[in-house]
Scaffold this motif. Structure first.
Motif, PDB file in Angstrom:
ATOM      1  N   ASP A   1      -5.276  -3.001  -7.154  1.00  0.00           N
ATOM      2  CA  ASP A   1      -4.893  -3.845  -6.023  1.00  0.00           C
ATOM      3  C   ASP A   1      -5.506  -5.229  -6.198  1.00  0.00           C
ATOM      4  O   ASP A   1      -6.630  -5.357  -6.658  1.00  0.00           O
ATOM      5  CB  ASP A   1      -5.385  -3.208  -4.716  1.00  0.00           C
ATOM      6  N   GLU A   2      -4.763  -6.257  -5.805  1.00  0.00           N
ATOM      7  CA  GLU A   2      -5.242  -7.641  -5.910  1.00  0.00           C
ATOM      8  C   GLU A   2      -5.785  -7.895  -7.308  1.00  0.00           C
ATOM      9  O   GLU A   2      -6.917  -8.316  -7.493  1.00  0.00           O
ATOM     10  CB  GLU A   2      -6.317  -7.929  -4.855  1.00  0.00           C
TER      11      GLU A   2
ATOM     12  N   HIS B   1      -8.651   1.100   2.279  1.00  0.00           N
ATOM     13  CA  HIS B   1      -7.585   1.881   1.645  1.00  0.00           C
ATOM     14  C   HIS B   1      -7.825   3.372   1.853  1.00  0.00           C
ATOM     15  O   HIS B   1      -6.901   4.128   2.112  1.00  0.00           O
ATOM     16  CB  HIS B   1      -7.531   1.597   0.138  1.00  0.00           C
TER      17      HIS B   1
ATOM     18  N   THR C   1       0.814  -1.213   0.000  1.00  0.00           N
ATOM     19  CA  THR C   1       0.000   0.000   0.000  1.00  0.00           C
ATOM     20  C   THR C   1       0.849   1.264   0.000  1.00  0.00           C
ATOM     21  O   THR C   1       0.570   2.236  -0.707  1.00  0.00           O
ATOM     22  CB  THR C   1      -0.933   0.000   1.221  1.00  0.00           C
TER      23      THR C   1
HETATM   24 MG    MG Z   1      -2.926  -4.862   0.480  1.00  0.00          MG
END
Ligand code: MG
Ligand code: ADP
Length: 710
Positions: A409-410, A339, A309
């Motif tokens: 993300d991911e 986030h 992050t």
């Molecule tokens: Mg993460």
């Protein structure tokens, strides 16, 4: 492969393919002659049916093939049993008699009446002084008595492959069709440059294709397979390299140089901790991409908790320093909100949403319409610098004023169509810089292919001071369950929290597994009536899901019963106990991700894997003995195959017919090097027209389109 007209012809034009057979072939994905030839046998499932030998000198107990005549039949139906035995009196060409028995094949005598000339293959047995073969493979052969055997090789293969087949179209039938095609097929012209063939010691195409289907000897199979695997992977890698070259020449990128006194630099200096060496390296690598005119396509791969992050936040602030916007896309609302909170906390020292600080906003599907409209308007006007959200950020109505950096993300959680839509968010016709992140540890050979057009950075270090998570495997019915619940009660009294993960949402008749709903009912009424027990799963409306997560984070709920919705990214530092029910139902990488939800604070953390399947202990014990995600991924790979790591369909990668990215990892690397060299020298392969045709046919631009990441 050469002879395009014949190979691309309809498989139904072949003799013996009509009606049901054609339907059955279509069901196997076979419509052209080429499809049929590319329907390869199962690897390692060839049977050696034995040498042609006279029965009189044949070795008892071994596989043999005998040639001769059927002299007559006896059909026996033993009383009281549902069994027929059809026994043939068979005489081989030297006159040696062998008793050949077929079980439950009463039609045999009618099919091969006395006088039929046949070859029978099986294991020769001796009973008293009689020679016997049971349930042999039988082939009718041409030719008169005493012809010798050489000509028989045409009709009877010594090595028999096994094909992926259906009940209506058995392997032997497929083999016969393929043998027929090969017989009529003129010798194929090789598309592989001789130089590559020699460098890797590969057999030529014609030989390879004939031998993989009809090897004269078991030793023929592997070289044939090697050659065809090499072809498949080389074409794929050339396709990927060509696509990358084209993208780079088409798309101009944006310049995002780092500013000495900018937000990004101040951000790193303001952190309450020192970035790890791996984080610093990643930042340096990304800085290089951002300041270059080529659009960035980078994968940041790092185990759970490695601190991705922070790296993403830094890259997004660099866009802001250059007067542009940045967006972070996360797979769930829970993660987006997390986030959003994290960014506000991380940016607090610089002042968030004040005049000279970064402006961060959230956009999700479940936001009230009014707020959403406001965010969209400010975004289009350029008043919002950093946007965080779910795939809602991809919608047509979401217009950026000047988007510079995109973070996903991911990324494995997103479908092909999501990633494709990102590239439409351009500024001045220029492609934004794209950083994709994943915590799924995948071996290098997979990364090179699945992410063939991405540069890869690995965060291979965890921030210091992390506690090892004590992991235990316990049988589901064990008495230790009660002691564990007592332990949970003690930890909760100290302000800590626990997750209980179940494989199902609700009870199912078909599956004997724990469901989150019944576990929630059980825990809240019988085990912890004095505690507050939450429930979260994928079927809840988004608001209820968020409310449950929020209550757990705030400590109003102390035990959260969940499904794998909490698998990725959720960060609650007070959570110290992870209990997983029916752990054998999860993949290792998944269990590893779930375990990563605890051990995020300074208190010692625990993971308990309940299993109803003691045979699965090796896998779970491996999990208990290491927290290295890459090591676990390898174990998973051995046990469950490639599908355990990533969803091929989601990756956008075209299917491979023969090659395995895992088993053939060495060939993946070799072909990537070869492809890079070929494409660098001659991007459109003008000096290798045959190879160019083969690449276009297999992995042309449109077939790789789905892989686009930005
Ligand atoms: Mg993460
Ligand atoms: P992931 O890679 O799994 O997304 P996160 O970015 O969520 O990991 O980081 C996990 C935790 O580690 C967060 O609480 C974050 O603040 C903390 N963290 C990140 N980098 C460092 C560091 N260099 N030193 C100490 N803690 C760190």
């Amino acid at each position: 492969m050469g002879s395009p007209t014949f190979l691309d012809g309809d498989v139904r034009a072949l003799a013996g393919v009509a009606g049901q057979a054609a339907d059955a072939l279509a069901r196997l994905g076979i419509t052209t002659v080429r499809d049929l030839l590319e329907h390869y046998p199962h690897q390692g499932r060839y049977r050696d049916v034995g040498a042609f030998v006279p029965a009189g000198v044949a070795p008892v107990g071994e596989a043999v093939t005998l040639v001769g005549h059927i002299r007559g039949w006896n059909v026996i139906r033993p009383r009281g049993k549902r069994l027929t035995i059809a026994k043939a009196r068979f005489a081989d060409d030297d006159g040696t008699m062998v008793e050949v028995a077929f079980f439950n094949q009463p039609w045999r005598p009618g099919r091969h009446p006395a006088g039929s000339r046949v070859a029978v293959s099986g294991t020769l047995e001796q009973f008293r002084d009689r020679l016997q073969l049971s349930n042999p493979r039988l082939t009718e052969v041409e030719g008169a008595h005493g012809d010798g055997h050489a000509d028989l090789l045409e009709d009877v293969d010594r090595v028999v492959p096994t094909y992926p087949a259906t009940e209506r179209l058995p392997s032997a039938r497929i083999g016969a069709l393929i043998a027929g095609v090969l017989q009529d097929l003129p010798s194929l012209v090789d598309h592989l440059p001789a130089e590559l063939r020699e460098r890797h010691g590969l057999v030529d195409l014609d030989t390879a294709l004939r031998r993989i289907h009809r090897p004269a000897d078991l030793d023929d199979v592997e070289p044939a397979r090697q050659r065809l695997v090499y072809d498949e992977l080389l074409c794929l890698q050339i396709g990927l390299q060509q696509r990358r070259q084209r993208l780079e020449s088409e798309a101009a990128g944006l310049l995002h140089p780092s500013a000495a006194a900018g937000l990004a630099t101040r951000f790193l200096a303001s952190l309450p901790f020192e970035p790890t060496a791996a984080q610093q390296d990643a930042v340096a690598g990304i800085a290089g991409d951002l300041e270059s005119a080529k659009p960035m396509h980078r994968l940041l791969q790092g185990d759970v908790g490695s601190g991705k992050t922070l790296v993403a936040a830094w890259a997004m602030l660099t866009a802001l320093d250059n007067g542009r916007q940045a967006v972070l896309m996360a797979p769930t609302e829970v993660l987006s909100e997390q986030h959003h909170r994290t960014f506000q906390r991380l940016f607090a020292p610089m002042g968030v949403n004040v005049l000279d600080g970064p402006r961060v906003e959230l956009l999700t599907g479940s936001m009230p319409t009014n707020r959403r409209r406001g965010v969209l308007a400010e975004l289009a006007a350029g008043d919002i610098g950093l946007l965080i959200g779910t795939h809602a950020v991809l919608e047509e109505v979401v217009r950026f004023s000047n988007l510079g950096v995109v973070v996903v993300d991911e990324q494995h959680r997103f479908g092909v169509e999501h990633r494709a839509r990102l590239r439409d968010k351009r500024y001045d016709g220029n492609a934004p810089d794209v950083l994709v992140m994943t915590a799924t540890p995948i071996p290098r050979s997979l990364a090179l292919t699945v992410y063939g057009d991405l540069d890869v950075t690995v965060l291979d270090e965890l921030p210091p001071g992390r506690q090892e998570i004590a992991t235990r495997v316990i049988e589901s019915g064990s008495r230790r369950r009660e002691r564990l619940y007592e332990f949970v009660r003690e930890r909760v009294a100290l302000g800590e929290r626990a997750y209980v993960v179940c494989p199902l949402v609700e009870d199912s008749e078909a599956l004997q597994a724990k469901s989150a709903e019944s576990m929630h009912a059980h825990l809240s009424t019988e085990v912890f009536p004095d505690l507050s027990i939450g429930l979260v799963h994928g079927r809840l409306p988004a608001q209820d899901k968020d409310a449950a997560m929020e209550a757990f984070r705030a400590g109003e709920v102390q035990v959260l019963v969940a499904t794998t919705v909490i698998e990725v990214g959720v960060d609650v530092p007070e959570a110290t106990i992870m209990i997983i029910e029916d752990a054998e139902r999860f993949g290792m990488s998944q269990l590893h991700q779930l375990r990563g939800r605890v051990g995020r604070g300074s208190a010692r953390s625990y993971c308990v894997l309940f299993t109803g399947d003691p045979d699965d202990n090796a896998r779970l014990e491996a999990l208990a003995s290491t927290t290295d995600g890459f090591k676990l991924a390898e174990v998973d790979l051995e046990v469950r195959g490639e599908g355990s790591l990533f969803d091929t369909r989601q990756s956008g990668l075209p299917d491979l017919r023969l090659a395995s990215l895992v088993r053939d990892a060495a060939v993946v690397s070799a072909t990537r090097d070869d492809a890079r060299r070929l494409v660098a020298r001659d991007p459109e392969l003008e000096s290798h027209p045959l190879l160019r045709g083969e690449v276009a046919r297999r992995y042309g631009e449109e077939r790789l389109e789905a892989l686009r990441t930005g």
